[in-house]
Design an enzyme around this catalytic site. Structure first.
Site, PDB file in Angstrom:
ATOM      1  N   CYS A   1     -22.743  16.992 -24.733  1.00 43.82           N
ATOM      2  CA  CYS A   1     -23.479  16.123 -23.808  1.00 43.82           C
ATOM      3  C   CYS A   1     -24.897  15.988 -24.355  1.00 43.82           C
ATOM      4  O   CYS A   1     -25.197  16.514 -25.422  1.00 43.82           O
ATOM      5  CB  CYS A   1     -23.446  16.637 -22.368  1.00 43.82           C
TER       6      CYS A   1
ATOM      7  N   HIS B   1     -20.782  38.081 -31.546  1.00 46.06           N
ATOM      8  CA  HIS B   1     -21.281  38.963 -30.496  1.00 46.06           C
ATOM      9  C   HIS B   1     -20.804  38.595 -29.101  1.00 46.06           C
ATOM     10  O   HIS B   1     -20.689  39.469 -28.248  1.00 46.06           O
ATOM     11  CB  HIS B   1     -22.808  38.995 -30.510  1.00 46.06           C
TER      12      HIS B   1
END
Length: 151
Positions: free
Chosen positions: A66, A99
């Site tokens: 977006c 992570h």
């Protein structure tokens, strides 16, 4: 590997470029994105079906686009099994996977990221593995909080 992709009107150009790259690399695509130039639409209408598809395990990863990437990420992260990361640099793509075990990458369309950089960010995201270990403990705490606070 199946990739779900969704975008609003600001992301049409990037969506087509990413789709071409994915096809070239042998990925399968489920395209939930807007496809017309020049018409404005609301990003949640395209992000919800993308995120839901990934949430149900029907796609391995998702790519959402977006204007800022923020609204798309916020929308996708409403789904319990989604960890959507807003990414605009290669280093963030690596960390989002290593992570955070992100399963959806949210890209900004309005911030002049060059097409080749977007493609490289997507490539890195898809090719980077989750490290697990201490990061697994942390990502499990995200889901735990969600499941205990959402009816």
């Amino acid at each position: 590997m199946l990739i779900a992709i969704g975008s609003d009107h600001t992301g049409v150009h990037y969506k087509y470029a990413i789709n071409n790259f994915l096809i070239e690399k042998g990925y399968k695509i489920k395209d939930f994105g807007f496809s017309e130039y020049g018409k404005k639409v609301d990003y949640p209408d395209f992000i919800h079906p993308t995120a839901e598809f990934v949430n149900k395990g029907k796609a391995d990863f998702g790519i959402i686009i977006c204007g800022s990437g923020n609204g798309a990420a916020m929308t996708a992260n409403k789904y319990r099994k989604i960890r959507a990361a807003l990414v605009w640099k290669k280093e963030i793509a690596v960390l989002a996977r290593k992570h955070n075990n992100a399963n959806i990458i949210s890209l900004p369309a309005r911030y002049l990221i060059k097409e080749n950089e977007i493609i490289e960010i997507v490539r890195i995201f898809l090719e980077t593995s989750f490290e697990g270990g201490r990061h697994k403990i942390r990502t499990e705490k995200i889901s735990k909080i969600l499941s205990s606070s959402v009816g």
